[in-house]
Design an enzyme around this catalytic site. Structure first.
Site, PDB file in Angstrom:
ATOM      1  N   HIS A 248       0.852  -1.195   0.000  1.00 48.56           N
ATOM      2  CA  HIS A 248       0.000   0.000   0.000  1.00 48.56           C
ATOM      3  C   HIS A 248       0.884   1.241   0.000  1.00 48.56           C
ATOM      4  CE1 HIS A 248      -2.723   3.086   1.576  1.00 48.56           C
ATOM      5  NE2 HIS A 248      -3.721   2.302   1.230  1.00 48.56           N
ATOM      6  N   CYS A 286      -3.595   2.486  -4.601  1.00 47.86           N
ATOM      7  CA  CYS A 286      -4.543   3.313  -3.834  1.00 47.86           C
ATOM      8  C   CYS A 286      -4.561   4.710  -4.434  1.00 47.86           C
ATOM      9  CB  CYS A 286      -4.149   3.346  -2.362  1.00 47.86           C
ATOM     10  SG  CYS A 286      -5.191   4.458  -1.385  1.00 47.86           S
ATOM     11  N   HIS A 313      -7.533   0.344  -4.307  1.00 50.17           N
ATOM     12  CA  HIS A 313      -8.401   1.178  -3.464  1.00 50.17           C
ATOM     13  C   HIS A 313      -8.806   2.375  -4.311  1.00 50.17           C
ATOM     14  CE1 HIS A 313      -6.300  -0.063   0.599  1.00 50.17           C
ATOM     15  NE2 HIS A 313      -6.898  -1.069   0.000  1.00 50.17           N
ATOM     16  N   ASP A 362     -12.783   2.979  -1.427  1.00 47.25           N
ATOM     17  CA  ASP A 362     -12.035   3.331  -0.226  1.00 47.25           C
ATOM     18  C   ASP A 362     -12.656   4.572   0.399  1.00 47.25           C
ATOM     19  OD1 ASP A 362     -10.043   3.065   1.635  1.00 47.25           O
ATOM     20  OD2 ASP A 362      -8.510   4.076   0.449  1.00 47.25           O
ATOM     21  N   HIS A 363     -12.832   4.527   1.675  1.00 52.42           N
ATOM     22  CA  HIS A 363     -13.389   5.638   2.452  1.00 52.42           C
ATOM     23  C   HIS A 363     -14.695   6.134   1.826  1.00 52.42           C
ATOM     24  CE1 HIS A 363      -9.100   6.667   4.066  1.00 52.42           C
ATOM     25  NE2 HIS A 363      -9.406   5.391   4.134  1.00 52.42           N
ATOM     26  N   TYR A 379     -14.846   4.959   7.178  1.00 51.17           N
ATOM     27  CA  TYR A 379     -15.459   3.708   6.724  1.00 51.17           C
ATOM     28  C   TYR A 379     -16.950   3.625   7.043  1.00 51.17           C
ATOM     29  CZ  TYR A 379     -10.862   2.171   5.375  1.00 51.17           C
ATOM     30  OH  TYR A 379      -9.653   2.060   4.737  1.00 51.17           O
TER      31      TYR A 379
HETATM   32  C1  DNO Z   1      -6.692   3.549   5.510  1.00 50.02           C
HETATM   33  C2  DNO Z   1      -5.999   2.453   4.900  1.00 50.02           C
HETATM   34  C3  DNO Z   1      -4.836   1.914   5.709  1.00 50.02           C
HETATM   35  C4  DNO Z   1      -4.207   0.790   4.944  1.00 50.02           C
HETATM   36  C5  DNO Z   1      -2.991   0.187   5.510  1.00 50.02           C
HETATM   37  C6  DNO Z   1      -2.437  -0.824   4.541  1.00 50.02           C
HETATM   38  O1  DNO Z   1      -7.785   3.801   5.230  1.00 50.02           O
HETATM   39  O2  DNO Z   1      -5.694   2.704   3.587  1.00 50.02           O
HETATM   40  O3  DNO Z   1      -5.357   1.391   6.901  1.00 50.02           O
HETATM   41  O4  DNO Z   1      -5.087  -0.241   4.915  1.00 50.02           O
HETATM   42  O5  DNO Z   1      -2.091   1.167   5.722  1.00 50.02           O
HETATM   43  O6  DNO Z   1      -1.499  -1.622   5.149  1.00 50.02           O
END
Ligand code: DNO
Length: 402
Positions: A248, A286, A313, A362-363, A379
């Site tokens: 990531h 991401c 992501h 994501d988010h 989340y």
């Molecule tokens: C936050 C995420 C992080 C991610 C970790 C990956 O929203 O993107 O918690 O999962 O850093 O290891």
């Protein structure tokens, strides 16, 4: 015009934090995702995962009541990398051996994608969890001035003044002087006590200072070397197990607290793939993290690393001139989301059905009923549902029309 069958499409996944997540497995079904991203979040970094514990979680996710849509746990995000691995590389033998055991426990349960990161001291970092948007929803924000308040006046990091120019220091001082103890406690909670899903330990301010001190000798090349040593140790085992590790990116993708960052740019990732060409060495693409740097061309990166991308992501940020950013609607940030999706769809078409690319929305904003509920920062269910619905629309259109 050809309809794309779901097994040929990008795979829709959803991050779940386990039995205490306010978002239920039925909520995930209703959002339309079919795969679950999860981790044994209750275990601390360095605690070894057992096959039994992974199997019990898998049963919780996958044992489906009659008539319900099945869900599969296909991705682990994340097995935390213990701190000494980042500081010592291959010399952190016991920690690396423990990490490999956890990976084996995951693989023994049929899960073959593992996300991880290599951010020292703090995992993802924001200054505000409920920044109010013009429509009354709230989002996560990284405010460069507020971050400077924390660095200069709360953490009182030696050398912090070298990282913030005079104008910012003056603004930060004024902000700090107007803060109540509650405001200060909030910042400590947001920055130091580890946001949800963080793979680093929650820290008090004295522990934070002590942890930073242990990184005094670790510069960028050294940290990268330690990651390479870690990958050299784990990828041969991962290959045997059929596991892909997905790194990531740094979030945000620039140094914080004087600490080096090594997964922020295309050059960073290329250096890792050159050093450890194993197919088990993969990327978690991401868009929210990488998109914070204006010099990252995300569409070009998605194409450059297409073969390495084994997890995605999708989210967007809106950048501000001073280095601040906030999390925008999924399609309305600075990232060319349609362009990224087109690049991913093109790559996906080259893959066999069992190797299709999984992504998760994501988010998401805190909105509608989630404004009244306890949520996991970033989340909330409804905001992610909206994000997934928008992304799914783009994906369907791109898959059908191109
Ligand atoms: C936050 C995420 C992080 C991610 C970790 C990956 O929203 O993107 O918690 O999962 O850093 O290891």
């Amino acid at each position: 015009m050809t309809r794309v069958h779901s097994e040929q499409s990008l795979r829709q996944a959803w991050r779940w934090f386990g039995p205490h997540d306010p978002v239920s497995l039925d909520d995930i079904r209703q959002a339309g995702a079919t795969e679950v991203v999860n981790a044994l979040h209750e275990l601390k970094p360095g605690e070894v995962w057992t096959r039994e514990a992974v199997a019990a979680r898998k049963a919780l996710i996958e044992d489906t009541a009659h008539g319900r849509t099945p869900l599969r746990w296909t991705i682990v995000e994340s097995i935390p990398i213990p701190d000494d691995v980042r500081r010592l590389g291959a010399k952190a033998e016991a920690s690396i051996a423990g990490w490999i055991k956890s990976m084996e426990a995951v693989a023994a349960n049929g899960i073959h994608t593992i996300c991880y990161n290599f951010m020292p001291v703090v995992d993802w970092c924001r200054t505000d969890l409920d920044w109010v948007l013009p429509n009354g929803a709230t989002c996560l924000r990284f405010d460069a001035d507020r971050f400077a308040v924390f660095d200069l006046f709360i953490l009182e990091r030696p050398g912090a003044e070298n990282d913030h120019d005079a104008a910012r220091q003056a603004r930060a001082r004024a902000l700090f002087e107007a803060m109540s103890q509650d405001d200060i406690d909030y910042m400590v909670m947001v920055i130091a006590s580890a946001l949800p899903g963080s793979t680093t330990d929650p820290l008090s301010i004295p522990a934070f200072r002590a942890r930073l001190e242990t990184y005094r000798e670790i510069d960028g090349p050294r940290l990268r070397q330690h990651l390479i040593e870690f990958l050299q140790a784990v990828t041969p085992v991962a290959e045997k197990l059929g596991v892909t590790l997905t790194l990531h990116p740094d979030d945000p993708p620039r140094p914080l607290f004087g600490l080096p960052r090594i997964a922020s740019t295309a050059a960073d990732y290329q250096a890792l793939f050159d050093a450890v060409p194993s197919p088990a060495n993969g990327m978690c693409f991401c868009t929210g993290s990488l998109g914070v740097r204006p010099d990252n061309d995300l569409v070009a990166m998605a194409r450059q690393f297409a073969k390495r991308i084994q997890f995605v992501h999708l989210r967007a940020t809106h950048r501000e001139a001073d280095g601040s950013f906030f999390e925008s609607d999924h399609l309305d940030g600075d990232v060319d989301m349609v362009g990224v999706i087109k690049a991913l769809v093109d790559e996906n078409r080259t893959r066999t059905d069992d190797r299709k690319i999984p992504f998760r929305p994501d988010h998401g904003h805190r909105m509608l009923d989630d404004l009244k509920k306890t949520i996991t920062p970033g989340y909330a269910g409804i905001g992610r549902l909206k994000g997934l619905a928008e992304l799914r629309g783009v994906i369907r259109a791109v898959e059908q029309l191109t």
